[in-house]
Design a protein around this motif. Sequence first.
Motif, PDB file in Angstrom:
ATOM      1  N   ASN A 145       0.864  -1.181   0.000  1.00 20.23           N
ATOM      2  CA  ASN A 145       0.000   0.000   0.000  1.00 20.23           C
ATOM      3  C   ASN A 145       0.899   1.230   0.000  1.00 20.23           C
ATOM      4  OD1 ASN A 145      -1.756   2.092   0.452  1.00 20.23           O
ATOM      5  ND2 ASN A 145      -2.761   1.198   2.234  1.00 20.23           N
ATOM      6  N   ILE A 146       0.839   2.007  -1.081  1.00 22.96           N
ATOM      7  CA  ILE A 146       1.657   3.220  -1.198  1.00 22.96           C
ATOM      8  C   ILE A 146       0.725   4.417  -1.359  1.00 22.96           C
ATOM      9  CG2 ILE A 146       3.455   4.418  -2.497  1.00 22.96           C
ATOM     10  CD1 ILE A 146       4.438   1.715  -3.465  1.00 22.96           C
ATOM     11  N   SER A 147       0.935   5.416  -0.534  1.00 22.30           N
ATOM     12  CA  SER A 147       0.097   6.611  -0.577  1.00 22.30           C
ATOM     13  C   SER A 147       0.984   7.848  -0.633  1.00 22.30           C
ATOM     14  CB  SER A 147      -0.815   6.671   0.651  1.00 22.30           C
ATOM     15  OG  SER A 147      -1.570   7.869   0.658  1.00 22.30           O
ATOM     16  N   GLN A 148       0.730   8.721  -1.608  1.00 27.10           N
ATOM     17  CA  GLN A 148       1.497   9.962  -1.787  1.00 27.10           C
ATOM     18  C   GLN A 148       0.525  11.140  -1.703  1.00 27.10           C
ATOM     19  OE1 GLN A 148       5.042  10.405  -2.838  1.00 27.10           O
ATOM     20  NE2 GLN A 148       4.592  12.501  -2.248  1.00 27.10           N
ATOM     21  N   THR A 149       0.779  12.056  -0.753  1.00 22.77           N
ATOM     22  CA  THR A 149      -0.080  13.219  -0.566  1.00 22.77           C
ATOM     23  C   THR A 149       0.739  14.492  -0.732  1.00 22.77           C
ATOM     24  OG1 THR A 149      -1.494  12.012   0.990  1.00 22.77           O
ATOM     25  CG2 THR A 149      -1.678  14.408   0.997  1.00 22.77           C
ATOM     26  N   THR A 150       0.216  15.418  -1.526  1.00 17.84           N
ATOM     27  CA  THR A 150       0.843  16.723  -1.712  1.00 17.84           C
ATOM     28  C   THR A 150      -0.160  17.814  -1.344  1.00 17.84           C
ATOM     29  OG1 THR A 150       2.266  15.929  -3.495  1.00 17.84           O
ATOM     30  CG2 THR A 150       1.943  18.303  -3.335  1.00 17.84           C
ATOM     31  N   GLN A 151       0.254  18.755  -0.515  1.00 16.03           N
ATOM     32  CA  GLN A 151      -0.580  19.888  -0.141  1.00 16.03           C
ATOM     33  C   GLN A 151       0.106  21.184  -0.573  1.00 16.03           C
ATOM     34  OE1 GLN A 151      -1.184  19.142   4.128  1.00 16.03           O
ATOM     35  NE2 GLN A 151      -3.339  18.762   3.668  1.00 16.03           N
ATOM     36  N   ASN A 152      -0.652  22.043  -1.248  1.00 18.19           N
ATOM     37  CA  ASN A 152      -0.161  23.347  -1.694  1.00 18.19           C
ATOM     38  C   ASN A 152      -0.979  24.446  -1.035  1.00 18.19           C
ATOM     39  OD1 ASN A 152       1.711  22.312  -3.767  1.00 18.19           O
ATOM     40  ND2 ASN A 152      -0.161  21.610  -4.753  1.00 18.19           N
ATOM     41  N   TYR A 153      -0.306  25.533  -0.688  1.00 24.08           N
ATOM     42  CA  TYR A 153      -1.013  26.670  -0.082  1.00 24.08           C
ATOM     43  C   TYR A 153      -0.355  27.970  -0.532  1.00 24.08           C
ATOM     44  CZ  TYR A 153      -2.727  30.003   3.324  1.00 24.08           C
ATOM     45  OH  TYR A 153      -3.302  31.103   3.901  1.00 24.08           O
ATOM     46  N   PHE A 154      -1.193  28.907  -0.942  1.00 23.54           N
ATOM     47  CA  PHE A 154      -0.666  30.235  -1.288  1.00 23.54           C
ATOM     48  C   PHE A 154      -1.712  31.302  -0.997  1.00 23.54           C
ATOM     49  CE2 PHE A 154       0.238  33.784  -4.212  1.00 23.54           C
ATOM     50  CZ  PHE A 154       1.505  34.092  -3.742  1.00 23.54           C
ATOM     51  N   SER A 155      -1.282  32.347  -0.304  1.00 20.65           N
ATOM     52  CA  SER A 155      -2.151  33.489  -0.010  1.00 20.65           C
ATOM     53  C   SER A 155      -1.429  34.760  -0.456  1.00 20.65           C
ATOM     54  CB  SER A 155      -2.473  33.541   1.486  1.00 20.65           C
ATOM     55  OG  SER A 155      -3.337  34.616   1.775  1.00 20.65           O
ATOM     56  N   PRO A 156      -1.900  35.404  -1.540  1.00 23.41           N
ATOM     57  CA  PRO A 156      -1.228  36.610  -2.046  1.00 23.41           C
ATOM     58  C   PRO A 156      -1.207  37.737  -1.026  1.00 23.41           C
ATOM     59  CG  PRO A 156      -2.800  35.738  -3.643  1.00 23.41           C
ATOM     60  CD  PRO A 156      -3.042  35.012  -2.360  1.00 23.41           C
ATOM     61  N   GLY A 157      -0.363  38.711  -1.293  1.00 17.94           N
ATOM     62  CA  GLY A 157      -0.152  39.801  -0.346  1.00 17.94           C
ATOM     63  C   GLY A 157      -1.352  40.701  -0.129  1.00 17.94           C
ATOM     64  N   TYR A 158      -2.319  40.730  -1.065  1.00 19.47           N
ATOM     65  CA  TYR A 158      -3.467  41.608  -0.887  1.00 19.47           C
ATOM     66  C   TYR A 158      -4.658  40.912  -0.232  1.00 19.47           C
ATOM     67  CZ  TYR A 158      -4.982  39.196  -5.133  1.00 19.47           C
ATOM     68  OH  TYR A 158      -5.309  38.221  -6.036  1.00 19.47           O
ATOM     69  N   THR A 159      -4.532  39.574   0.095  1.00 20.88           N
ATOM     70  CA  THR A 159      -5.623  38.885   0.768  1.00 20.88           C
ATOM     71  C   THR A 159      -5.544  39.123   2.263  1.00 20.88           C
ATOM     72  OG1 THR A 159      -4.304  36.867   0.997  1.00 20.88           O
ATOM     73  CG2 THR A 159      -5.628  37.083  -0.997  1.00 20.88           C
TER      74      THR A 159
END
Length: 429
Positions: free
Chosen positions: A37-51
């Motif tokens: 059982n092989i599981s690969q998880t990728t999480q991305n996060y980005f919040s621009p400067g004007y948010t």
Amino acid sequence: PYTTLFRSTVNTTFLGSFYAQYEIIKGLTAKVNIGNNISQTTQNYFSPGYTAIGLVQNGIGGIGNKKVEISLSEYTLAYAKEIGIHSFDIVAGYTYEKWKTNYMYAMTYDYANDTLGVNGLQNGNKPYGNTPIFSAMSHSELYSTLGRINYSLLNRYHLTTSFRYDYSNRLAPKHRGNFYPSIGLSWNVNEERFLKNVSEITNLKLRASAGSVGNQELPDDAYDKILGVGSYNGQIVYKVINNGNENLTWETTTGYNIGVDAGILNNRLTATIDAYTKNTTGVLLLVPPKLGEENSQYYNIADVTNKGLEFSVNALIIDKKKFNWSVSANIATNQNKIIKLADGNGDIIDGVNILRVGESVGSFYGLVFDGVVQKNENVTKLPTTPAYTIPQPGDPKFKDINKDGHIGAEDRVVLGSTQPDFTYGFSST
């Protein structure tokens, strides 16, 4: 696409298994079972400067990856044979289990170019947090050699004996292997001649067993001293995040059981009763930090006993072609008690929880509530509060156990526990 708030989680999983069975000679069968059982998880996060979130930091971005691999291999030989009034089967085998986890993350802020987002973390001029870039790997392995023999005489007398030797690298290097045997006996009394003519008794079996099992459910490397990275005055520093325990070993439970299975009227009414005792040595527990330490640590902290009775009954009340009705009920009771705390430890207190010799696991520890201070009550005769003030009307009252005129830590007692007096159930079908 990254000029607005962006979050994503992508998970990819692979499940695979292989099974093969071959009869070498009549009665002797070899089996192989392999799974992965092989599981690969990728999480991305980005919040621009004007948010709203990224405004103060002029943009925040990060990526995290986690990969988990679990593999299992089983190899067994089984042999079955009947010789006259004797029958037996033998199983021997070897199993191997492996868990491996890799994970990393990186975060930066103060972005010079919002349009690249998580695909341009290098555009973040400053690292975010105490550990802007972090990667680690953990793994554990469990090797087991096992065997079992089942023997039956006249289909009345049965013997089962088994053993397994387990070796786990989750435990300290000098304590990784342990041997666990078991034996069970049963007697089909209803097959005896003196009950052959008693048609009302459909089934009557007496059982007895004894054996031991091990528990190694710990985080990987819990036995080892581990350093973690942090930040102090803008500099990267290291500190101990796991103190380590070179004596960490198996939690072992040895149990003894006797039981009776009975059925009458063609099993329209069946019942089972069991009495048992289980002795667990080296209970594995995450213990709060000791004086002068910062981190909790796993220990084989206690020896515990469990003694109990279990009873169940099932009745088939109506058994017709188009309608049947059955009811069943069960009840069980268990007495749990700590008989020893390791290394001469006294009470182990964590908030409202306490481990104390003679009490059960899951005991609550605190002050004894004694009502509410009334409006016309003479408060000068009441013990002072934990803050050394005189209680006022409306305040809770607590019992002054040590009679010193003050409510303090010395007045706490065991109030109860999570262990039920008994459990029961009822169903109708």
